[in-house]
Design a protein around this motif. Structure first.
Motif, PDB file in Angstrom:
ATOM      1  N   GLU A   1     -12.588 -13.419   4.735  1.00 14.35           N
ATOM      2  CA  GLU A   1     -12.673 -11.983   4.985  1.00 14.35           C
ATOM      3  C   GLU A   1     -13.144 -11.656   6.393  1.00 14.35           C
ATOM      4  O   GLU A   1     -12.779 -10.615   6.950  1.00 14.35           O
ATOM      5  N   ASP A   2     -13.965 -12.519   6.997  1.00 12.68           N
ATOM      6  CA  ASP A   2     -14.508 -12.230   8.327  1.00 12.68           C
ATOM      7  C   ASP A   2     -13.613 -12.713   9.462  1.00 12.68           C
ATOM      8  O   ASP A   2     -13.989 -12.632  10.628  1.00 12.68           O
ATOM      9  N   GLU A   3     -12.418 -13.211   9.146  1.00 10.16           N
ATOM     10  CA  GLU A   3     -11.495 -13.670  10.184  1.00 10.16           C
ATOM     11  C   GLU A   3     -10.363 -12.671  10.364  1.00 10.16           C
ATOM     12  O   GLU A   3     -10.023 -11.909   9.452  1.00 10.16           O
ATOM     13  N   THR A   4      -9.745 -12.688  11.532  1.00 18.89           N
ATOM     14  CA  THR A   4      -8.770 -11.657  11.897  1.00 18.89           C
ATOM     15  C   THR A   4      -7.377 -11.905  11.344  1.00 18.89           C
ATOM     16  O   THR A   4      -6.533 -11.013  11.392  1.00 18.89           O
ATOM     17  N   ASP A   5      -7.116 -13.108  10.843  1.00 18.08           N
ATOM     18  CA  ASP A   5      -5.777 -13.386  10.334  1.00 18.08           C
ATOM     19  C   ASP A   5      -5.836 -14.215   9.053  1.00 18.08           C
ATOM     20  O   ASP A   5      -6.893 -14.717   8.667  1.00 18.08           O
TER      21      ASP A   5
ATOM     22  N   ASP B   1      -1.558 -11.177  10.982  1.00 18.40           N
ATOM     23  CA  ASP B   1      -2.626 -10.514  11.729  1.00 18.40           C
ATOM     24  C   ASP B   1      -3.065  -9.271  10.957  1.00 18.40           C
ATOM     25  O   ASP B   1      -2.277  -8.326  10.785  1.00 18.40           O
ATOM     26  N   LYS B   2      -4.305  -9.257  10.500  1.00 13.85           N
ATOM     27  CA  LYS B   2      -4.781  -8.171   9.654  1.00 13.85           C
ATOM     28  C   LYS B   2      -4.950  -6.855  10.414  1.00 13.85           C
ATOM     29  O   LYS B   2      -4.977  -5.779   9.805  1.00 13.85           O
ATOM     30  N   SER B   3      -5.078  -6.902  11.734  1.00 12.68           N
ATOM     31  CA  SER B   3      -5.249  -5.669  12.506  1.00 12.68           C
ATOM     32  C   SER B   3      -3.910  -5.034  12.877  1.00 12.68           C
ATOM     33  O   SER B   3      -3.740  -3.817  12.807  1.00 12.68           O
ATOM     34  N   THR B   4      -2.919  -5.841  13.255  1.00 16.22           N
ATOM     35  CA  THR B   4      -1.603  -5.313  13.642  1.00 16.22           C
ATOM     36  C   THR B   4      -0.606  -5.319  12.494  1.00 16.22           C
ATOM     37  O   THR B   4       0.472  -4.729  12.603  1.00 16.22           O
TER      38      THR B   4
END
Length: 388
Positions: free
Chosen positions: A261-265, A295-298
């Motif tokens: 959960e604390d990683e970006t992908d 990629d969880k942000s994009t």
């Protein structure tokens, strides 16, 4: 192209095997006589006992790997995951270690830099630790022998050991899926065999929710953290791993999913067979040695070719990194060894290292290998590693 130290390491390796030609021997002789102490170092390296002791920490011979592969195939219930990794040969291992430090550090010189200071105690070694969460919320510590015995007495469909939990496929009239969850704490790992004979190796700080017995047209499990899957083939009932906003669909294959959960992908790495990865309305198919990166942000989902050992070697008890930032390495080690990390300077986080050694070494030995570069120093206090 090899750098100078790697080239000398290669010449030494060839010399040990009696494979150097006249020009290579002359070059090696020039290196040995060019600076004080090199000849003494060279003679120490020529000791077979000395060399085997140093190299055995980083690499297995083909005979050793074949023997271990056969042992794992015949002992799945022992808690080891059956997965064959193509390990580097001796010379390649030397080159890999040289990217961590110089040949002098790898083979061991008399005066080595201070690596660890104020070591009050070593960090705990990773072990088989897991907590089983039952449908009513009760938690069973599988590390406790009494708890395991009590669980066995109440459920005949379970086969529980200190290092593994196996569900037997018992015919029952019940068509409702009953879910259990397996929680792996920091510093832990565990082997799970589902009722369909799918084998799952769970990494530290991970949770898997799964049905005691699969019902319906698909076999669906839910993952947070990291796991390696060896899925039992069943073309009529696909196996589905749900991790964050991503789904991995397979019928029978071996692959790894990393979804902390604390990683970006979220990473899906395929070792054999084929899988389909779905996320945000997009779908990609993987073939062996490919990885789907979400990629969880994009919300982008891309496929890339990778060396699967860099992402799946943890399941076979190895630490393998290639030019990886120190922060990434120590984050993984923090989960495996249940320790915290403090950086005295932020730039230390981005220093890059390569590493290939046994996962269950004493933690101080892992830090010693990294520290021999002279780039960083480590101090262990209580359960915290201070990077200087």
């Amino acid at each position: 192209m090899l750098n100078r130290e790697e080239h000398i390491a290669w010449l030494i390796f060839l010399h040990m095997q009696g494979l150097t030609d006249e020009m290579q021997e002359r070059e090696l002789h020039e290196w040995r006589t060019a600076a004080p102490g090199r000849e003494e170092l060279f003679q120490r390296m020529m000791s077979r006992e000395y060399m085997e002791k140093r190299i055995s920490r980083f690499v297995k011979t083909e005979e050793e790997e074949e023997k271990r592969w056969q042992e794992l195939r015949s002992k799945r219930s022992s808690g080891h995951l059956v997965r064959r990794i193509k390990w580097l040969p001796y010379a390649a291992a030397i080159a890999l270690c040289l990217s961590v430090g110089s040949i002098f550090y790898f083979f061991g010189q008399e005066k080595q830099p201070e690596v660890l200071s104020m070591v009050e105690h070593d960090i705990q070694v990773p072990g088989y630790r897991a907590v089983l969460v039952l449908p009513d919320g009760r938690k069973v510590d599988l590390d406790d022998e009494t708890s395991r015995s009590h669980l066995l007495g109440k459920d005949s469909s379970l086969l529980v050991r200190a290092n593994s939990l196996e569900y037997r496929d018992i015919n029952t009239p019940d068509t409702t899926e009953v879910f259990h969850a397996l929680e792996i704490p920091r510093g832990g790992e565990y082997l799970l065999v589902l009722s369909d004979s799918t084998v799952i190796y769970l990494n530290s700080e991970s949770t898997l929710s799964f049905p005691v017995k699969f019902q319906g047209g698909e076999r669906k499990v839910y993952l947070t953290g990291e796991a390696y899957f060896d899925v039992k083939k069943d073309t009529k009932r696909p196996f589905v791993v749900v991790a964050g906003g991503l789904e991995v669909l397979v019928t029978g294959t071996t692959f790894g999913v990393r979804a902390y959960e604390d990683e970006t992908d979220i990473q899906t790495t395929l070792a054999s067979g084929n899988v389909t990865v779905k996320a945000e309305g997009k779908s990609v198919k993987l073939v062996p040695n490919e990885q789907a990166l979400f990629d969880k942000s994009t919300m982008k989902l891309v496929v890339r070719n990778v060396d699967v050992d860099l992402y799946l070697a943890w399941a076979d008890g190895r630490l393998v990194y290639d030019n990886c930032p120190l922060e990434k390495i120590l984050t993984d080690l923090g989960r495996w060894y249940n320790m915290d990390v403090f950086y005295s300077r932020d730039e230390l986080r981005s220093y890059q290292f390569s590493l290939n050694m046994k996962k269950h070494e004493a933690f101080s030995e892992v830090l010693e290998l990294i520290g021999k570069t002279g780039e960083v120093r480590f101090e262990i206090k209580d359960n915290t590693v201070i990077v200087k």
